[in-house]
Design an enzyme around this catalytic site. Structure first.
Site, mmCIF file in Angstrom:
data_model
loop_
_atom_site.group_PDB
_atom_site.id
_atom_site.type_symbol
_atom_site.label_atom_id
_atom_site.label_comp_id
_atom_site.label_asym_id
_atom_site.label_seq_id
_atom_site.Cartn_x
_atom_site.Cartn_y
_atom_site.Cartn_z
ATOM 1 N N TYR A 23 0.742 -0.667 -0.368
ATOM 2 C CA TYR A 23 0.281 -0.031 0.024
ATOM 3 C C TYR A 23 0.957 1.426 0.050
ATOM 4 O O TYR A 23 1.015 1.847 -0.306
ATOM 5 C CB TYR A 23 -0.548 0.034 1.586
ATOM 6 C CG TYR A 23 -1.924 0.934 1.323
ATOM 7 C CD1 TYR A 23 -3.229 1.576 0.727
ATOM 8 C CD2 TYR A 23 -1.243 2.286 1.641
ATOM 9 C CE1 TYR A 23 -3.444 2.856 0.582
ATOM 10 C CE2 TYR A 23 -1.687 3.313 1.966
ATOM 11 C CZ TYR A 23 -3.813 3.870 1.106
ATOM 12 O OH TYR A 23 -3.657 5.128 2.132
ATOM 13 N N LYS A 81 0.839 3.978 -2.807
ATOM 14 C CA LYS A 81 1.407 5.135 -2.740
ATOM 15 C C LYS A 81 2.298 6.776 -2.983
ATOM 16 O O LYS A 81 1.944 7.319 -3.520
ATOM 17 C CB LYS A 81 0.375 5.922 -1.298
ATOM 18 C CG LYS A 81 -1.131 5.699 -0.766
ATOM 19 C CD LYS A 81 -1.839 5.544 -2.093
ATOM 20 C CE LYS A 81 -3.595 5.321 -1.364
ATOM 21 N NZ LYS A 81 -4.064 6.317 -2.234
#
Length: 268
Positions: free
Chosen positions: A172, A176
């Protein structure tokens, strides 16, 4: 005596007559952002993979009518490139172009890196990076076609800048970070078309998903607020102003930048 209608204060923040898309707009942060855009005068299209938007969507739609604007829902998975392009092209055709985008569609998965498998990793990047890229590309094509420019906002995260202490989400965080870098590159390519591309990097936000997480990990309800300079977590509503700013003429000379709103988490 004829009354004179006063000039709106700070008109550069107005989104009147703008058509703006919000991916991941059926619920949570995306829907909250959409409501802020409506209040600034925009016509909004919420895109999401859910068959039906959340129950709160009806309240936002009612609010839109009261404001004399509209919010529309289109079911679409950002991984379906063909349908994504078709849907956005239809919106552009119907309105003579698209003026803005908030790409908020994304997923999270907390798994120790040593246990992560390729399928989960691919799914994470397909949605959080490739899906964001393809959404931005489809919108940019409509902006270029209309020749009016526009503003694109990608929702990144403070997790794209730092590794979160005690939160095991390597894929994750990497996704990002990729979104932040993606925005810089899109800004460099599309600036010639008067298209601005920026990111918003939120800190920890109290959402229904996070509330459920606190049931599983109650210690985080105490530790997370202590990790930033304001000593509290944020609410989805605290990012509405940033979205209006970046999509309006108020930020007309801002592109390729990351607007980090994290309570000072990354500034220690």
């Amino acid at each position: 005596m004829t009354s004179v209608k006063p000039t709106p204060l700070l008109p550069e923040f107005s989104l009147a007559n703008k058509v703006i898309l919000v991916s991941g707009g059926a619920r949570g942060l995306g829907l909250t952002q959409a409501e802020g855009l409506l209040e600034a005068g925009a016509t909004v299209y919420a895109l999401d993979r859910l068959p039906e938007p959340s129950a709160d969507f009806a309240r936002v739609a009612t609010r839109a009518k009261e404001l004399g604007v509209a919010i529309h829902y289109r079911q679409i998975d950002v991984r379906d490139e063909a349908k994504l392009e078709e849907t956005i092209q239809k919106i552009g055709t119907d309105h003579g172009g698209v003026d803005g985008l908030i790409a908020a569609a994304g997923i999270q998965q907390e798994t120790p890196a040593i246990e992560y498998n390729a399928a989960d990793c691919s799914r994470m990047f397909d949605i959080n990076v490739t899906g964001v890229f393809m959404t931005a590309k489809a919108v940019a094509k409509e902006m270029i076609k209309a020749g009016k420019g526009g503003s694109i906002v990608l929702i990144a995260s403070m997790s794209g800048t730092v590794a979160n202490r005690g939160l095991l989400c390597a894929a994750y965080n990497a996704s990002k970070s990729a979104v932040i870098q993606l925005a810089r590159n899109l800004a460099s390519e599309w600036g010639q078309h008067k298209i601005r591309v920026n990111t918003i990097s939120p800190g920890y936000i109290v959402t229904a998903m996070v509330e459920d997480l606190f049931v599983k990990f109650p210690e985080r309800k105490e530790s997370w607020p202590a990790e930033n300079m304001l000593g509290r977590l944020s609410k989805p509503e605290e990012y509405r102003g940033a979205a209006v700013f970046l999509l309006s003429e108020a930020s007309s000379f801002m592109t390729g930048a990351d607007l980090r709103i994290d309570g000072g988490h990354c500034a220690w």
